[in-house]
Design an enzyme around this catalytic site. Structure first.
Site, PDB file in Angstrom:
ATOM      1  N   SER A 293       0.838  -1.194   0.000  1.00  0.00           N
ATOM      2  CA  SER A 293       0.000   0.000   0.000  1.00  0.00           C
ATOM      3  C   SER A 293       0.878   1.251   0.000  1.00  0.00           C
ATOM      4  O   SER A 293       1.696   1.420  -0.904  1.00  0.00           O
ATOM      5  CB  SER A 293      -0.963  -0.034   1.191  1.00  0.00           C
ATOM      6  OG  SER A 293      -1.956   0.939   1.031  1.00  0.00           O
ATOM      7  N   ASP A 378      -9.215  -5.216  -5.039  1.00  0.00           N
ATOM      8  CA  ASP A 378      -8.746  -4.138  -4.170  1.00  0.00           C
ATOM      9  C   ASP A 378      -9.545  -2.869  -4.457  1.00  0.00           C
ATOM     10  O   ASP A 378      -9.516  -2.340  -5.567  1.00  0.00           O
ATOM     11  CB  ASP A 378      -7.248  -3.887  -4.392  1.00  0.00           C
ATOM     12  CG  ASP A 378      -6.601  -3.123  -3.260  1.00  0.00           C
ATOM     13  OD1 ASP A 378      -7.246  -2.212  -2.712  1.00  0.00           O
ATOM     14  OD2 ASP A 378      -5.451  -3.438  -2.919  1.00  0.00           O
ATOM     15  N   HIS A 408      -7.786  -5.240  -0.259  1.00  0.00           N
ATOM     16  CA  HIS A 408      -6.614  -4.558   0.283  1.00  0.00           C
ATOM     17  C   HIS A 408      -6.082  -5.334   1.484  1.00  0.00           C
ATOM     18  O   HIS A 408      -6.034  -4.832   2.611  1.00  0.00           O
ATOM     19  CB  HIS A 408      -6.977  -3.123   0.654  1.00  0.00           C
ATOM     20  CG  HIS A 408      -5.807  -2.203   0.636  1.00  0.00           C
ATOM     21  ND1 HIS A 408      -5.055  -1.962  -0.484  1.00  0.00           N
ATOM     22  CD2 HIS A 408      -5.223  -1.472   1.620  1.00  0.00           C
ATOM     23  CE1 HIS A 408      -4.082  -1.120  -0.205  1.00  0.00           C
ATOM     24  NE2 HIS A 408      -4.165  -0.818   1.075  1.00  0.00           N
TER      25      HIS A 408
END
Length: 430
Positions: A293, A378, A408
């Site tokens: 991320s 995601d 995610h």
């Protein structure tokens, strides 16, 4: 044995690091292609099934929405599933991108949700973000300014965290703009030369414990925060910072490329590598970077900025092709041009700044071998945005999309696979 400095920018948001918990009612959206990939113009056929206690739930009231990811749905409907299942033609896309179906069922006052995202030639997705003509000059000058500033490392031993094999310190480094960069440093007690592991954090504001277990195995480790505050304070302090002065830090000073929040952060990553590379215990030659991320973004940025990085592995990188929304498609986290942020940020100076900080433009500089991984579902870092960055990387690269249904987050098997690959490189395995 080949050894590398492993710069770990690990997993993103606190709520996204683990696989979601099991749900009592499961909404399954199943595509007719096992790899979830289609050719432009080819229809996506879906089967939506609702299960309770692993049995199809009859008469479930289902609502579904279909459209390009993160965009307004092009088709939506509410139906009753008499036998718990529905066959559906989700349509198609005519250009490279992703088509998403989100299905929800409400039962006893609770909502249950499932989704599937079909890809259309994602390897042909091209970035929308501008690549400034002076991008390289801007960052070369910024690194030169950083190099003029002494590292001024300050180490405070944390006896309560030390082990029989490792000394643990609170570390403070001098960064640009009269700021500091803090972290938890772990150093093997046994005399010798070691590879180093730098963990750069995902988004958020929090304290850090340090990578003590890895240090016990023979690594120098440094886990840093990015906000210029000590990382050993009471958790309540970070909660107050997140609600107060650091709330929305991702947009701070976006109207000025020289003052944008991430300039100090990106240079702080370089400063952390400066420190590790200068340690007498460091083996002096081996560098790599990985993370997820915001950490995935920082790993690509660090590899692009610093030639001392020799290896790269990234999970679902954020800050990628953020201008996608200005071009009719999904953009990357932090979604600067979506929703309520659109009116505030959709200005020439803010759009211009993004070109100097978007991961896409750092990806163009990455020439070290890398491994990347994400899933198609995601919703924080849309795959459209991640492919936009991945597709421009000139260095050797491998993309693992085995775990298509992940959002995610990662399965344990996925993280184990990445780490096994990285450790294989550390051992010189091909």
């Amino acid at each position: 044995m080949k050894r590398l400095l492993l710069v770990l920018c690990f997993f993103c948001f606190a709520e996204a690091v683990a696989q979601p918990s099991e749900r009592f009612v499961k909404v399954m959206v199943t595509p007719d292609h096992a790899d979830w990939l289609y050719k432009p113009g080819e229809s996506v056929k879906l089967t939506i099934s609702v299960y309770r206690n692993n049995v199809l739930l009859r008469d479930a009231k289902l609502h579904y929405e279909i459209g390009p990811e993160k965009m307004e749905p092009t088709k939506k409907e509410t139906v009753t599933l008499k036998d718990g299942t529905l066959a559906l033609d989700a349509g198609t896309l005519k250009t490279p991108g992703f088509l998403r179906c989100i299905a929800t069922v409400e039962l006893d006052g609770k909502e249950y949700r499932g989704l599937t995202t079909a890809g259309f030639e994602p390897q042909n997705i091209k970035p929308t973000v501008a690549n400034p003509a002076d991008f390289n000059t801007f960052w070369t000058d910024a690194k030169a300014d950083l190099a003029k500033i002494p590292v001024d490392a300050r180490m405070t031993l944390l006896p309560e965290r030390c082990t029989a094999l490792t000394n643990v310190y609170h570390l403070s480094l001098q960064n640009v703009n009269n700021s500091r960069f803090y972290g938890i440093l772990c150093v093997p007690k046994k005399e010798g030369k070691y590879p180093a592991i730098l963990r750069v954090p995902g988004a958020g504001v929090r304290p850090y414990n340090g990578m003590i277990a890895e240090a016990d195995k023979g690594f120098i480790t440094l886990e840093v925060g990015i906000h210029g505050v000590p990382v050993t304070m009471d958790p309540g302090v970070y909660a107050d910072l997140a609600r107060g002065p650091l709330n929305g830090y991702q947009m701070a000073d976006l109207d000025d490329r020289d003052r944008y929040y991430y300039k100090r952060v990106y240079l702080g990553c370089v400063r952390a590598v400066d420190f590790l590379a200068g340690m007498p215990q460091y083996d002096g030659q081996n560098m790599a970077v990985t993370g997820g991320s915001q950490g995935g973004a920082l790993s690509i940025v660090t590899a692009g900025l610093d030639a001392r990085i020799k290896w790269l592995g990234a999970f679902y990188p954020a800050l990628s092709d953020v201008t996608g929304y200005l071009n009719g498609r999904a953009g990357g986290w932090p979604h600067l041009f979506a929703g309520s942020s659109m009116a505030f940020n959709n200005k020439p100076d803010r759009i211009k700044t993004t070109g100097y900080y978007d991961v896409v433009n750092f990806a163009r500089l990455v020439r070290v071998p890398g491994r990347y991984a994400w899933g198609f579902n995601d919703e924080t870092c849309p795959p459209t945005s991640m492919y936009a960055a991945y597709n421009v990387i000139p260095g050797p690269k491998t993309l693992d999309i085995t775990y298509l249904d992940t959002g995610h987050w990662t399965y344990p098997e996925e993280t184990e696979k990445m780490m096994a690959w990285l450790m294989g490189q550390l051992k010189g395995e091909k």
